[in-house]
Write a protein that holds these residues in place. Structure first.
Motif, PDB file in Angstrom:
ATOM      1  N   LYS A  80     -25.844  24.626 -81.295  1.00  0.00           N
ATOM      2  CA  LYS A  80     -26.358  23.145 -80.983  1.00  0.00           C
ATOM      3  C   LYS A  80     -26.814  22.757 -79.432  1.00  0.00           C
ATOM      4  N   LEU A  81     -26.023  23.433 -78.565  1.00  0.00           N
ATOM      5  CA  LEU A  81     -26.185  23.307 -77.144  1.00  0.00           C
ATOM      6  C   LEU A  81     -27.169  24.289 -76.455  1.00  0.00           C
ATOM      7  N   GLY A  82     -27.762  24.911 -77.383  1.00  0.00           N
ATOM      8  CA  GLY A  82     -28.722  26.309 -76.881  1.00  0.00           C
ATOM      9  C   GLY A  82     -28.157  27.388 -76.045  1.00  0.00           C
ATOM     10  N   TYR A  83     -27.001  27.364 -76.186  1.00  0.00           N
ATOM     11  CA  TYR A  83     -26.339  28.629 -75.572  1.00  0.00           C
ATOM     12  C   TYR A  83     -26.952  29.859 -76.196  1.00  0.00           C
ATOM     13  N   PHE A  84     -26.813  29.932 -77.571  1.00  0.00           N
ATOM     14  CA  PHE A  84     -27.393  30.785 -78.294  1.00  0.00           C
ATOM     15  C   PHE A  84     -28.931  30.441 -78.487  1.00  0.00           C
ATOM     16  N   PHE A  85     -29.721  31.035 -78.022  1.00  0.00           N
ATOM     17  CA  PHE A  85     -31.365  30.504 -77.630  1.00  0.00           C
ATOM     18  C   PHE A  85     -32.281  31.008 -78.251  1.00  0.00           C
ATOM     19  N   SER A  86     -31.786  32.412 -78.790  1.00  0.00           N
ATOM     20  CA  SER A  86     -33.170  33.339 -79.253  1.00  0.00           C
ATOM     21  C   SER A  86     -32.581  34.296 -80.180  1.00  0.00           C
ATOM     22  N   HIS A  87     -33.322  34.892 -80.835  1.00  0.00           N
ATOM     23  CA  HIS A  87     -33.011  35.851 -81.953  1.00  0.00           C
ATOM     24  C   HIS A  87     -34.259  36.607 -82.525  1.00  0.00           C
ATOM     25  N   ARG A  88     -33.678  37.562 -83.449  1.00  0.00           N
ATOM     26  CA  ARG A  88     -34.703  38.416 -83.990  1.00  0.00           C
ATOM     27  C   ARG A  88     -34.239  38.667 -85.407  1.00  0.00           C
ATOM     28  N   ASP A  89     -34.946  37.946 -86.368  1.00  0.00           N
ATOM     29  CA  ASP A  89     -34.555  38.008 -87.702  1.00  0.00           C
ATOM     30  C   ASP A  89     -33.355  37.512 -88.353  1.00  0.00           C
ATOM     31  N   PHE A  90     -33.085  36.664 -87.603  1.00  0.00           N
ATOM     32  CA  PHE A  90     -31.415  35.920 -87.969  1.00  0.00           C
ATOM     33  C   PHE A  90     -31.895  35.125 -89.244  1.00  0.00           C
ATOM     34  N   ASP A  91     -33.156  34.528 -89.353  1.00  0.00           N
ATOM     35  CA  ASP A  91     -33.433  33.869 -90.335  1.00  0.00           C
ATOM     36  C   ASP A  91     -33.569  34.722 -91.732  1.00  0.00           C
ATOM     37  N   TRP A  92     -33.758  35.991 -91.414  1.00  0.00           N
ATOM     38  CA  TRP A  92     -34.065  37.056 -92.762  1.00  0.00           C
ATOM     39  C   TRP A  92     -32.584  37.207 -92.942  1.00  0.00           C
ATOM     40  N   ILE A  93     -31.758  37.478 -92.123  1.00  0.00           N
ATOM     41  CA  ILE A  93     -29.998  37.516 -92.384  1.00  0.00           C
ATOM     42  C   ILE A  93     -29.632  36.579 -93.410  1.00  0.00           C
TER      43      ILE A  93
END
Ligand code: TYM
Length: 406
Positions: A80-93
């Motif tokens: 929520k705070l944007g500390y984790f801000f980026s991904h690859r294929d998280f949506d796919w997982i």
């Protein structure tokens, strides 16, 4: 173990201050390209938006957050705070999971020193994911990488840090039945068959482009990346079928995954997915929390007096005098103490209020430092107790022939 505890559950508001890069400069709109992020060096004033472009990753969008919320009933504060801000294929997982396909988690540590609170951030989040999605976790310790990279490091000293770091990993509270730790020099026989398949598919020219190797890089380092890639595919070997893998880590580790994703399908595996975090800043003028600047990092083994000393010497976004601070206000977003409190100890509401009071001159740096000490000291005291208890259960966590046999 949780950071950012006691959050109130507000809607997804844009509270992640994306334009701010935890840098301590007073220029809030950082357009700098003058920074370096590699697995071995993080330097300068990091612009995370630019890193997304440069590394070709995806931002974590409000839609993705909503998807997570619909699956778990909440959004973790670090998302929520944007500390984790980026991904690859998280949506796919997440799609795979919602269709009933389980995924493994994979993360790691290069045991070159004691663990500081920056390292804990991805691990705390990994534990959260493990609990939420009931995932098995592989945790790799790259003692070989750290030996090869550090000119003066001996295997003897790395062995000590490996042991100390294992205590930290266990102290996080990972599920002992669903977590296995691999120390590269000890468990290489499980990794090597996969690593050579990876190595065979990667040319020197690709490795040089991805990692920036040069003629003076030792050949051990050049040959190392497939060993860090191997745990991406080990779950498929363990389970005897293709298994999705999600890697939570700070974004410095991304070059490994870029390389691995490139060859995954040629090896008939899924590409590993990632979720990338920012860096917890050090308590000094600039840069990430790093063991190489111990006076600006809080280690899990620091004594309370040492925590006090480091916090009281911390750089802040404050003005040179109290009078000026009252008059002009300070710069919360350029203050490592603010970020430390925001990610670890404040609730979102407290943190937003802190920022307003700070920027308007109604809060002095001493109060924030005192709040940080008050949060960090009991946290470390409790963590040390967990490290002590971890000594009795190390064997349960170590990888073996039948890693997840019940
Ligand atoms: P290492 O030991 O440099 O870092 C361990 C983990 O901590 C993250 N990290 C930080 N996160 C937030 N703030 C900081 N200041 C900070 N400094 C480091 C790193 O991104 C990492 O997630 N080669 C790896 C070990 C490894 C690994 C992995 C890491 C092997 N397999 C899989 C992540 C995922 C290393 O030396 O990490």
């Amino acid at each position: 173990m949780q950071c950012c505890s006691c959050r109130d559950d507000e809607s997804i508001v844009d509270h992640n201050y994306d334009d701010y890069n935890h840098s301590n400069n007073n220029n809030n709109s950082n357009n700098s390209t003058d920074f370096k992020v590699t697995p071995w060096e993080v330097e300068g004033d990091i612009n995370y938006g630019k890193l997304i472009e440069k590394f070709g990753t995806q931002p974590i969008t409000p839609e993705l957050l909503q998807k997570i919320e619909s699956m778990t009933g909440e959004i973790h504060p670090l998302l929520k705070l944007g500390y984790f801000f980026s991904h690859r294929d998280f949506d796919w997982i997440l799609d795979k999971k919602s269709k009933g396909e389980s995924f493994y988690l994979y993360t790691g540590r290069g045991p070159s020193g004691m663990v500081h609170m920056g390292h804990l951030m991805p691990w705390i989040f990994t534990k959260y994911l493990q609990d939420k999605f009931d995932s098995k976790l592989l945790f790799q310790l790259t003692d070989d990488e750290k030996f090869l990279y550090g000119q003066d490091r001996t295997m003897k000293e790395l062995e000590r840090y490996t042991y100390e770091n294992i205590l930290d990993i266990i102290a996080i509270g990972f599920n002992p039945k669903r977590t296995k730790i691999l120390v590269n020099t000890k468990h290489i026989k499980y990794l090597y068959p996969i690593a050579i398949e990876v190595a065979k598919r990667i040319t020197f020219s690709t490795a040089r482009a991805v990692f920036g190797f040069s003629n003076s890089t030792n050949i051990g380092m050049i040959g190392f990346p497939p060993i860090q890639a191997a745990p991406c595919f080990l779950p498929s070997v363990i389970e005897g079928k293709n298994v999705p893998v999600l890697i939570p880590a700070a974004i410095d580790q991304d070059p490994y995954w870029r390389m691995t994703r490139d060859i995954a399908e040629r090896m008939n595996y899924y590409k590993p997915a990632q979720i990338h975090s920012k860096f917890l800043p050090g308590l000094g003028m600039l840069g990430k929390m790093s063991s190489s600047k111990p006076e600006t990092a809080i280690f899990t083994t620091d004594e309370p007096e040492v925590v006090d000393k480091k916090v009281s010497a911390a750089f802040t976004g404050g003005q040179p005098t109290v009078a000026l601070q009252r008059q002009l206000g300070a710069n919360a977003l350029g203050c490592p103490v603010f970020w430390y409190l925001r990610y670890f100890f404040d609730t979102e509401k407290q943190s937003d209020e802190r920022m307003l009071r700070c920027n308007s001159g109604n809060l002095l740096c001493g109060e924030c430092k005192s709040d940080l000490s008050k949060g960090a000291k009991p946290f470390i005291v409790e963590f040390k107790k967990r490290r002590e208890r971890a000594k009795d259960v190390i064997d349960k966590f170590m990888y073996d022939e039948e890693p997840f046999a019940t």
